[in-house]
Scaffold this motif. Sequence first.
Motif, PDB file in Angstrom:
ATOM      1  N   GLU A 167      71.588  85.920  24.492  1.00 59.57           N
ATOM      2  CA  GLU A 167      70.649  85.924  23.359  1.00 59.57           C
ATOM      3  C   GLU A 167      71.311  85.352  22.108  1.00 59.57           C
ATOM      4  O   GLU A 167      72.483  85.620  21.825  1.00 59.57           O
ATOM      5  CB  GLU A 167      70.171  87.348  23.068  1.00 59.57           C
ATOM      6  N   VAL A 169      71.776  84.908  18.004  1.00 55.41           N
ATOM      7  CA  VAL A 169      71.701  85.769  16.823  1.00 55.41           C
ATOM      8  C   VAL A 169      71.915  84.917  15.578  1.00 55.41           C
ATOM      9  O   VAL A 169      72.502  83.825  15.640  1.00 55.41           O
ATOM     10  CB  VAL A 169      72.768  86.888  16.862  1.00 55.41           C
ATOM     11  N   VAL A 181      65.444  91.627  10.568  1.00 52.15           N
ATOM     12  CA  VAL A 181      65.048  90.724  11.643  1.00 52.15           C
ATOM     13  C   VAL A 181      64.798  89.355  11.026  1.00 52.15           C
ATOM     14  O   VAL A 181      63.989  89.213  10.122  1.00 52.15           O
ATOM     15  CB  VAL A 181      63.786  91.221  12.373  1.00 52.15           C
ATOM     16  N   THR A 183      63.615  85.511  10.777  1.00 50.15           N
ATOM     17  CA  THR A 183      62.617  84.575  11.293  1.00 50.15           C
ATOM     18  C   THR A 183      63.046  83.140  10.993  1.00 50.15           C
ATOM     19  O   THR A 183      63.941  82.895  10.183  1.00 50.15           O
ATOM     20  CB  THR A 183      61.250  84.831  10.657  1.00 50.15           C
ATOM     21  N   TRP A 208      62.990  76.180  18.983  1.00 51.20           N
ATOM     22  CA  TRP A 208      62.603  77.479  18.396  1.00 51.20           C
ATOM     23  C   TRP A 208      62.019  77.270  17.001  1.00 51.20           C
ATOM     24  O   TRP A 208      60.990  77.843  16.669  1.00 51.20           O
ATOM     25  CB  TRP A 208      63.830  78.383  18.350  1.00 51.20           C
ATOM     26  N   SER A 258      69.271  90.033  14.702  1.00 49.70           N
ATOM     27  CA  SER A 258      68.413  89.521  15.765  1.00 49.70           C
ATOM     28  C   SER A 258      67.431  88.507  15.190  1.00 49.70           C
ATOM     29  O   SER A 258      67.129  88.508  13.997  1.00 49.70           O
ATOM     30  CB  SER A 258      67.637  90.669  16.417  1.00 49.70           C
ATOM     31  N   SER A 260      63.571  86.697  15.329  1.00 42.80           N
ATOM     32  CA  SER A 260      62.185  86.995  15.677  1.00 42.80           C
ATOM     33  C   SER A 260      61.345  85.721  15.538  1.00 42.80           C
ATOM     34  O   SER A 260      61.302  85.141  14.440  1.00 42.80           O
ATOM     35  CB  SER A 260      61.627  88.086  14.753  1.00 42.80           C
ATOM     36  N   PRO A 261      60.717  85.270  16.628  1.00 39.57           N
ATOM     37  CA  PRO A 261      60.794  85.833  17.983  1.00 39.57           C
ATOM     38  C   PRO A 261      62.185  85.632  18.581  1.00 39.57           C
ATOM     39  O   PRO A 261      62.931  84.769  18.154  1.00 39.57           O
ATOM     40  CB  PRO A 261      59.737  85.030  18.744  1.00 39.57           C
ATOM     41  N   ARG A 262      62.478  86.465  19.574  1.00 37.96           N
ATOM     42  CA  ARG A 262      63.805  86.436  20.170  1.00 37.96           C
ATOM     43  C   ARG A 262      64.050  85.076  20.837  1.00 37.96           C
ATOM     44  O   ARG A 262      63.125  84.415  21.316  1.00 37.96           O
ATOM     45  CB  ARG A 262      63.956  87.581  21.174  1.00 37.96           C
ATOM     46  N   HIS A 264      66.883  82.972  23.457  1.00 38.57           N
ATOM     47  CA  HIS A 264      68.025  83.091  24.373  1.00 38.57           C
ATOM     48  C   HIS A 264      68.200  81.779  25.123  1.00 38.57           C
ATOM     49  O   HIS A 264      67.310  80.919  25.158  1.00 38.57           O
ATOM     50  CB  HIS A 264      67.830  84.243  25.363  1.00 38.57           C
TER      51      HIS A 264
END
Length: 297
Positions: A167, A169, A181, A183, A208, A258, A260-262, A264
Motif C-alpha cells: 500500500e 502512503v 487521511v 486525498t 490515482w 494513509s 484516500s481512496p487507498r 496499492h
Amino acid sequence: MQSLNLDYLKTFVTVIEHGSFSAAAERLGLTQPAVSMQIRQLEKRLGTVLVERVGRKARPTTAGAELLAHAERIDAEVSSAVEAVARHASGAIGRVRLGTGATACIFLLPPLLGELRRRYPGLEITVTTGNTSEIVKAVEENLIDIALVTLPASGRMLEITPVMDDEFVAVAPRDMTLPDVVTADSLSKLPLLLFEPGGNTRRIVDRWFAGNDVALNPTMSLGSVEAIKAMVGAGLGCAILPGMAVPPGERPDLVTRSLSPRLHRELAVVIRRDKRLHRGLKALRDGLLGLAASPPP
C-alpha cells in the motif's frame, strides 16, 4: 579428437601399480580376462603395446611409461571436473540472477537473500535493479533468471505469479501539517516529490491522481526512493511512496498518512515457463512465492 576410455586407462594404471593382471583384476573387482581385454582395447585405440611381461611382472613399455606419466594428471582433472559439476547439480554453487525494483531490493529482499546465502554459501547471487519493463525484457531474453516486479507485466513465455500487495502512503516532514487521511486534492496543494516517469510505480500514482480528477504537477521527480526520502526529510515537500519504503520508526523526521481512496501496487514473481530450476534457483523462487504468505515489513 581421439577419445580415450577412462575406465580402460584406470585398469592400465592398476595393472602397472600391482605388477600383474590377476592382482589388478582382484583390486578392480573384475575377472582377469576382462582386464586383459581392456588393456588390448586400450592398446588398439592408441596403436601401440603398453604392457609387457618381464618374468612374472607386468611392466610398462616405453609407450606405456609415457601414458603413465599423463594418467595421474588426467585422473586429477577428471576428479576435479566431476566434483565441480556435482556441486552445481546439488545447488551448492552456481549463479542466480535476480531482477527487481530498487525499493524491493532495499526493503524486502535482504532477509530472503541472507537466508539463501546461509543455505547455499557457494551460490553466487547477482541482483539487477530497474523498471518493470526492463527487468521483464531481461527475463524473456534469459539475461535474468527470475524477477520480482510491480505489475502489470506480460510475456507469452513468462509465468507471472502475484505474491503481495504494497500500500502507498503519503510521506511528509514532521513539521508539515497533513490531514489524517490524505486525498489527491490535498496533495495537489503541497509541493510534491515523485518517482521519475517511466516505471510502473509512477504510472500507478499518475492514474490515482487522474482518477480523482486532479492535475499532477510535481515539484521534483527522482529515480531513487532513498533520494525522495532525503528530500522530504530536508523539508522540500511531501511524497507518495510504497509503504515498505517507510517502515515504522525508521525515520523519526518523517510522518506518514494513509491515502484516500487507498492506493496499492501488486508485486509478482516472473520467470520463464521453460526455465530449468537448479536447487539454488528453486530455493529463491520458493522464497519469493512465500512472500504471499507473509505481510511486507
